[in-house]
Each structure stands twice: as structure tokens, then as C-alpha cells.
Design an enzyme around this catalytic site. Sequence first.
Site, PDB file in Angstrom:
ATOM      1  N   ASP A   7       0.958  77.701  74.713  1.00 51.40           N
ATOM      2  CA  ASP A   7      -0.075  76.672  74.781  1.00 51.40           C
ATOM      3  C   ASP A   7       0.199  75.738  73.608  1.00 51.40           C
ATOM      4  OD1 ASP A   7      -2.408  75.277  75.517  1.00 51.40           O
ATOM      5  OD2 ASP A   7      -3.592  76.434  74.087  1.00 51.40           O
ATOM      6  N   GLU A  67       2.541  74.896  78.980  1.00 47.10           N
ATOM      7  CA  GLU A  67       1.538  73.999  79.556  1.00 47.10           C
ATOM      8  C   GLU A  67       2.072  72.574  79.572  1.00 47.10           C
ATOM      9  OE1 GLU A  67      -2.908  74.347  79.061  1.00 47.10           O
ATOM     10  OE2 GLU A  67      -2.499  72.560  77.836  1.00 47.10           O
ATOM     11  N   ASP A 140      -6.741  79.255  72.247  1.00 39.02           N
ATOM     12  CA  ASP A 140      -5.306  78.961  72.375  1.00 39.02           C
ATOM     13  C   ASP A 140      -4.517  80.228  72.723  1.00 39.02           C
ATOM     14  OD1 ASP A 140      -5.393  76.087  71.111  1.00 39.02           O
ATOM     15  OD2 ASP A 140      -6.456  77.420  69.729  1.00 39.02           O
TER      16      ASP A 140
END
Length: 194
Positions: A7, A67, A140
Site C-alpha cells: 500500500d 495499489e 495501511d
Amino acid sequence: MRVLGVDPGLTRCGLGVVEGLPGTLAMVAVGVVRTPAGRDTGERLAYLQDQLDHWLDRFEPDAIALERVYAADHVPTVMTTAQASAIALLAGARRGLPVVLHTPTEVKAAVTGSGRADKAQVTAMVTRILRLEVAPKPADAADALALAICHHWRGGGEHRLALAAASERARLKAATSERPVASGAVSSERAVAR
């Protein structure tokens, strides 16, 4: 299969390693790399790269699930997220690891069943899917695990199909290059293979 979920973020970069088969996933590791906002961007990126390399050396994933950066109103945030993403893309390329990008909506839908799920729902489902006693924090970390889960459920199959297609294209190209072609003529296989 073992997947490292990333992330991306320059202040906080979530990392999560998940292994197993789609029906039996287990968390291997989870964490967050933090860099101080007051430091030079280059120093922060170098630290992030060192930490990511450490995770890759230690956990030896088969793939990286990253991501996909999306457009937002706050351009500086998008820029630093894109810079952190580039570190993960480069690390995967240097090691010959596939890096698959997943949108936030795709990850939410894979993990919760809804592309509109909020962070609390994602964290709750990650905790449940991986049978964790304690929810991963901060968000996160949970998001990195969600990316790895999404890749196991969605990205792994797509990656295998892409590899199979590339192998078939290479086979067709090799087969057509071995056939003699009359001068001035173009074979239809050769035209398709390109």
C-alpha cells in the site's frame, strides 16, 4: 504462492505478506514503513527502497500486489504516492518478480464483496479471512494485506493466463520463423504473431 502486498505511501507504506491457496490463506508478516515528513524526498525514497529490499530478501514473495495510484484532488499526495509506487515497481523488475496493480475498488470488492467498503470493513474482513486474533493496524497495514489477498483471489489467475498467452505467442513466432516463405510473400501466421 506467496504475495507481498504494498500500500504505497511516502509517509506510511503498508507491507503485508500472505501465502497459501485461495481457500487457505495465512498471514506471514505485516508492517508499515514510516519516513519523516521533514526529510528530503530522495532520502525518504532511499529508506523506503532499503526497507522494501529487506522484506523481499526476508520473505521471498512470488509476486508483488501494488495499489494502483488514482487521481485525487491533492496533487502533492498523488505525487508522493506515485513515487513510492515506483520504488515497488523497480524492486519487482530488478528481481524478475511480477508486479500486479490493483485498484482500491477492486481490492475492496475482492475482500468485502463491495467496491464501496470503508476502511473499517476492509480491516474486519482481512482479520476474518486470515483468521487473525488482532486486527492489523494502522489501516495501511490492513490495506497491504487486502492487496495480497486480492491478488491471490484475482491477480494470480490473470497473471498465469498472461504467461500462458506470452508463451503461446513465443511458440507461434518460433514456428513461423522456421518455415520458409517465398520472397515477396507474407505468411498469415507471421502477421498474427507480431
